[in-house]
Every structure is written in C-alpha cells, then in structure tokens.
Write a protein that holds these residues in place. Structure first.
Motif, short mmCIF file in Angstrom:
data_model
loop_
_atom_site.label_atom_id
_atom_site.label_comp_id
_atom_site.label_asym_id
_atom_site.label_seq_id
_atom_site.Cartn_x
_atom_site.Cartn_y
_atom_site.Cartn_z
N SER A 24 0.82 -1.20 0.00
CA SER A 24 0.00 0.00 0.00
C SER A 24 0.87 1.26 0.00
CB SER A 24 -0.91 -0.02 1.22
OG SER A 24 -1.55 1.20 1.37
N LYS A 58 2.19 2.01 -3.42
CA LYS A 58 1.15 2.57 -4.29
C LYS A 58 1.02 4.08 -4.05
CE LYS A 58 -3.03 1.46 -3.24
NZ LYS A 58 -4.35 0.82 -3.08
N TYR A 59 1.04 4.50 -2.79
CA TYR A 59 0.91 5.92 -2.48
C TYR A 59 2.15 6.71 -2.91
CZ TYR A 59 -3.32 4.89 0.09
OH TYR A 59 -4.58 4.50 0.42
N ILE A 83 4.02 5.99 -5.51
CA ILE A 83 3.92 6.10 -6.96
C ILE A 83 2.88 7.15 -7.34
CG2 ILE A 83 3.23 4.87 -9.06
CD1 ILE A 83 4.55 2.38 -7.82
N LEU A 84 1.73 7.14 -6.68
CA LEU A 84 0.70 8.14 -6.96
C LEU A 84 1.18 9.56 -6.64
CD1 LEU A 84 -2.55 6.39 -5.71
CD2 LEU A 84 -1.93 6.94 -8.06
N GLY A 85 1.90 9.71 -5.55
CA GLY A 85 2.44 11.01 -5.18
C GLY A 85 3.46 11.51 -6.19
N ALA A 114 3.62 10.67 -9.34
CA ALA A 114 2.90 11.00 -10.56
C ALA A 114 2.20 12.36 -10.43
CB ALA A 114 1.89 9.91 -10.89
N ALA A 115 1.65 12.63 -9.27
CA ALA A 115 0.98 13.92 -9.05
C ALA A 115 1.97 15.07 -9.12
CB ALA A 115 0.27 13.91 -7.70
N TYR A 170 4.88 15.08 -10.71
CA TYR A 170 5.33 15.21 -12.10
C TYR A 170 4.26 15.92 -12.94
CZ TYR A 170 6.68 14.07 -16.83
OH TYR A 170 7.02 14.16 -18.16
#
Length: 64
Positions: free
Chosen positions: A2, A5-6, A8-10, A12-13, A15
């Motif tokens: 988990s 995942k966070y 990677i999402l962070g 991406a946000a 970038y």
C-alpha cells in the motif's frame, strides 16, 4: 504494498503538477495559463449546453 502505491501516486501527481506549470520557451506560458485564459469561453459553452438540455427536456416532457 500500500505504501508503494501511495509513493507512486504522489510521484505521478508531482510530475503532473510540474508539467502543467512548466513555462514554454516559445511564448512563456504554461498549460495552466492557457486554461485560465480559456475558462470564460468554456463557462459560456457550458451555460449554452445547459440551456439546450433544459429546452430539450421540457419539450420531451411536453409530449407525454
């Protein structure tokens, strides 16, 4: 898993934010600046579309 995942999402946000606010060399504007300039046009188009939908709905309800 988990946490990964966070992370990677962070990333991406961040970038995406950097990409959207990066100034172009050609005209010195960013994607966000373009959206700010075009916002009144988009709002006007949305209002016209909403009015058209209301008219169509009223016309359809009048048939039944």
């Amino acid at each position: 898993m988990s946490l990964l995942k966070y992370v990677i999402l962070g990333a991406a946000a961040v970038y995406g934010y950097n990409y959207a606010t990066k100034k172009r060399v050609v005209d010195g504007k960013s994607i966000i600046d373009d959206l700010k300039e075009q916002a009144p046009d988009y709002i006007e188009k949305a209002k016209k579309f909403g009015e058209k939908v209301k008219q169509d709905l009223n016309q359809t309800n009048g048939l039944y």
